[in-house]
Design a protein around this motif. Structure first.
Motif, PDB file in Angstrom:
ATOM      1  N   LEU A   4       0.825  -1.206   0.000  1.00 37.22           N
ATOM      2  CA  LEU A   4       0.000   0.000   0.000  1.00 37.22           C
ATOM      3  C   LEU A   4       0.864   1.263   0.000  1.00 37.22           C
ATOM      4  O   LEU A   4       0.555   2.223  -0.696  1.00 37.22           O
ATOM      5  CB  LEU A   4      -0.930   0.000   1.219  1.00 37.22           C
ATOM      6  N   GLU A   5       1.952   1.247   0.762  1.00 35.00           N
ATOM      7  CA  GLU A   5       2.840   2.407   0.788  1.00 35.00           C
ATOM      8  C   GLU A   5       3.476   2.640  -0.577  1.00 35.00           C
ATOM      9  O   GLU A   5       3.614   3.776  -1.023  1.00 35.00           O
ATOM     10  CB  GLU A   5       3.923   2.211   1.852  1.00 35.00           C
ATOM     11  N   LYS A   7       2.173   1.759  -3.500  1.00 30.25           N
ATOM     12  CA  LYS A   7       1.117   2.258  -4.389  1.00 30.25           C
ATOM     13  C   LYS A   7       0.832   3.731  -4.119  1.00 30.25           C
ATOM     14  O   LYS A   7       0.659   4.520  -5.063  1.00 30.25           O
ATOM     15  CB  LYS A   7      -0.161   1.438  -4.223  1.00 30.25           C
ATOM     16  N   ILE A   8       0.789   4.115  -2.861  1.00 29.04           N
ATOM     17  CA  ILE A   8       0.556   5.518  -2.512  1.00 29.04           C
ATOM     18  C   ILE A   8       1.699   6.390  -3.025  1.00 29.04           C
ATOM     19  O   ILE A   8       1.471   7.468  -3.599  1.00 29.04           O
ATOM     20  CB  ILE A   8       0.356   5.688  -0.993  1.00 29.04           C
ATOM     21  N   ALA A   9       2.942   5.936  -2.856  1.00 29.34           N
ATOM     22  CA  ALA A   9       4.095   6.689  -3.345  1.00 29.34           C
ATOM     23  C   ALA A   9       4.019   6.846  -4.863  1.00 29.34           C
ATOM     24  O   ALA A   9       4.295   7.926  -5.404  1.00 29.34           O
ATOM     25  CB  ALA A   9       5.391   6.001  -2.943  1.00 29.34           C
ATOM     26  N   HIS A  10       3.641   5.777  -5.543  1.00 35.66           N
ATOM     27  CA  HIS A  10       3.495   5.840  -7.006  1.00 35.66           C
ATOM     28  C   HIS A  10       2.403   6.836  -7.401  1.00 35.66           C
ATOM     29  O   HIS A  10       2.586   7.650  -8.315  1.00 35.66           O
ATOM     30  CB  HIS A  10       3.183   4.453  -7.557  1.00 35.66           C
ATOM     31  N   LEU A  11       1.268   6.776  -6.734  1.00 36.24           N
ATOM     32  CA  LEU A  11       0.167   7.693  -7.040  1.00 36.24           C
ATOM     33  C   LEU A  11       0.557   9.146  -6.770  1.00 36.24           C
ATOM     34  O   LEU A  11       0.190  10.049  -7.540  1.00 36.24           O
ATOM     35  CB  LEU A  11      -1.074   7.315  -6.232  1.00 36.24           C
ATOM     36  N   ILE A  12       1.296   9.377  -5.705  1.00 34.30           N
ATOM     37  CA  ILE A  12       1.755  10.740  -5.396  1.00 34.30           C
ATOM     38  C   ILE A  12       2.672  11.241  -6.502  1.00 34.30           C
ATOM     39  O   ILE A  12       2.535  12.379  -6.981  1.00 34.30           O
ATOM     40  CB  ILE A  12       2.455  10.789  -4.023  1.00 34.30           C
ATOM     41  N   THR A  15       0.637  11.957  -9.647  1.00 33.35           N
ATOM     42  CA  THR A  15      -0.142  13.177  -9.447  1.00 33.35           C
ATOM     43  C   THR A  15       0.733  14.415  -9.600  1.00 33.35           C
ATOM     44  O   THR A  15       0.340  15.397 -10.243  1.00 33.35           O
ATOM     45  CB  THR A  15      -0.809  13.168  -8.059  1.00 33.35           C
TER      46      THR A  15
END
Length: 64
Positions: A4-5, A7-12, A15
């Motif tokens: 999850l971390e 994926k969040i880093a990738h999404l950030i 963005t």
């Protein structure tokens, strides 16, 4: 949890990249809008300066 971390880093990152692209596009659109406005003003001035003359693009020169 680590997945999850990641994926969040990738999404950030994605963005932020997209935000930069949008900011560049906004700047370019503003510049192009100004250029189009300048061209429209020049054309209006040119048309006003011809005092009713009509120019035809396919008209032959008078010496033909």
């Amino acid at each position: 949890m680590q997945v999850l971390e990641e994926k969040i880093a990738h999404l950030i990152r994605v963005t932020e990249d997209l935000s930069e692209v949008v900011a560049r596009q906004e700047t370019e659109i503003a510049m192009l809008t100004r250029r189009v406005q300048m061209l429209m003003e020049r054309e209006a001035e040119r048309e006003a300066g011809t005092a009713g003359q009509v120019f035809l693009g396919d008209e032959r020169p008078p010496h033909w």
